[in-house]
Write a protein that holds these residues in place. Structure first.
Motif, PDB file in Angstrom:
ATOM      1  N   PRO A  21      12.042   1.484  -2.557  1.00  0.00           N
ATOM      2  CA  PRO A  21      10.686   2.006  -2.710  1.00  0.00           C
ATOM      3  C   PRO A  21      10.658   3.341  -3.439  1.00  0.00           C
ATOM      4  CG  PRO A  21      11.477   2.416  -0.501  1.00  0.00           C
ATOM      5  CD  PRO A  21      12.531   1.590  -1.188  1.00  0.00           C
ATOM      6  N   GLY A  22       9.612   3.514  -4.219  1.00  0.00           N
ATOM      7  CA  GLY A  22       9.412   4.779  -4.919  1.00  0.00           C
ATOM      8  C   GLY A  22       8.102   5.386  -4.462  1.00  0.00           C
ATOM      9  N   ASP A  23       7.563   6.258  -5.243  1.00  0.00           N
ATOM     10  CA  ASP A  23       6.301   6.908  -4.934  1.00  0.00           C
ATOM     11  C   ASP A  23       5.161   6.020  -5.436  1.00  0.00           C
ATOM     12  OD1 ASP A  23       4.463   8.777  -4.100  1.00  0.00           O
ATOM     13  OD2 ASP A  23       4.648   9.995  -5.911  1.00  0.00           O
ATOM     14  N   GLY A  24       4.849   4.973  -4.661  1.00  0.00           N
ATOM     15  CA  GLY A  24       3.783   4.057  -5.040  1.00  0.00           C
ATOM     16  C   GLY A  24       4.215   2.926  -5.957  1.00  0.00           C
ATOM     17  N   ILE A  25       5.513   2.851  -6.259  1.00  0.00           N
ATOM     18  CA  ILE A  25       6.022   1.776  -7.114  1.00  0.00           C
ATOM     19  C   ILE A  25       7.284   1.205  -6.486  1.00  0.00           C
ATOM     20  CG2 ILE A  25       5.109   2.770  -9.248  1.00  0.00           C
ATOM     21  CD1 ILE A  25       8.004   3.646  -9.873  1.00  0.00           C
ATOM     22  N   GLY A  26       7.612  -0.019  -6.855  1.00  0.00           N
ATOM     23  CA  GLY A  26       8.894  -0.602  -6.482  1.00  0.00           C
ATOM     24  C   GLY A  26       9.863  -0.332  -7.619  1.00  0.00           C
ATOM     25  N   LYS A  27      10.893   0.468  -7.389  1.00  0.00           N
ATOM     26  CA  LYS A  27      11.778   0.901  -8.466  1.00  0.00           C
ATOM     27  C   LYS A  27      12.771  -0.163  -8.906  1.00  0.00           C
ATOM     28  CE  LYS A  27      13.303   4.470  -6.266  1.00  0.00           C
ATOM     29  NZ  LYS A  27      14.042   5.710  -5.979  1.00  0.00           N
ATOM     30  N   HIS A  28      13.009  -1.174  -8.095  1.00  0.00           N
ATOM     31  CA  HIS A  28      14.055  -2.140  -8.435  1.00  0.00           C
ATOM     32  C   HIS A  28      13.525  -3.562  -8.539  1.00  0.00           C
ATOM     33  CE1 HIS A  28      18.329  -3.737  -8.010  1.00  0.00           C
ATOM     34  NE2 HIS A  28      18.367  -2.883  -9.017  1.00  0.00           N
ATOM     35  N   GLY A  29      12.241  -3.789  -8.274  1.00  0.00           N
ATOM     36  CA  GLY A  29      11.627  -5.088  -8.519  1.00  0.00           C
ATOM     37  C   GLY A  29      11.753  -6.109  -7.414  1.00  0.00           C
ATOM     38  N   ASN A  30      11.716  -5.717  -6.153  1.00  0.00           N
ATOM     39  CA  ASN A  30      11.817  -6.677  -5.054  1.00  0.00           C
ATOM     40  C   ASN A  30      10.481  -7.383  -4.860  1.00  0.00           C
ATOM     41  OD1 ASN A  30      11.693  -7.689  -2.228  1.00  0.00           O
ATOM     42  ND2 ASN A  30      13.753  -6.881  -2.182  1.00  0.00           N
TER      43      ASN A  30
END
Length: 77
Positions: A21-30
């Motif tokens: 998880p990132g800041d409001g985004i999925g950083k790795h695409g799960n």
């Protein structure tokens, strides 16, 4: 590596990856962050179909670091 591909116009395929998880985004695409957390039936208790409606837009900022494989800090006992 591009985790998102467009196989047909209007269809987005998300390839399985680690949750990051990132800041409001999925950083790795799960894809599990996009689908509902409910079982397919009372019998199977498996996940529901991996289909959902999404809105995709181009990311214009700098890419965040992928930290899915970074080990957490361990506490000395």
């Amino acid at each position: 590596m591009n985790r998102y591909t467009a196989s047909h116009w209007g269809i987005c395929e998300v390839h399985e990856s680690w949750f990051d998880p990132g800041d409001g985004i999925g950083k790795h695409g799960n894809p599990n962050v996009l689908t509902a957390d409910r079982p397919a039936s009372k019998l199977s208790q498996g996940c529901s179909a991996q289909t959902c409606l999404v809105s995709v837009e181009r990311w214009h900022g700098p890419l965040p670091d992928v930290t899915a494989f970074t080990l957490p800090e361990f506490v000395q006992a």
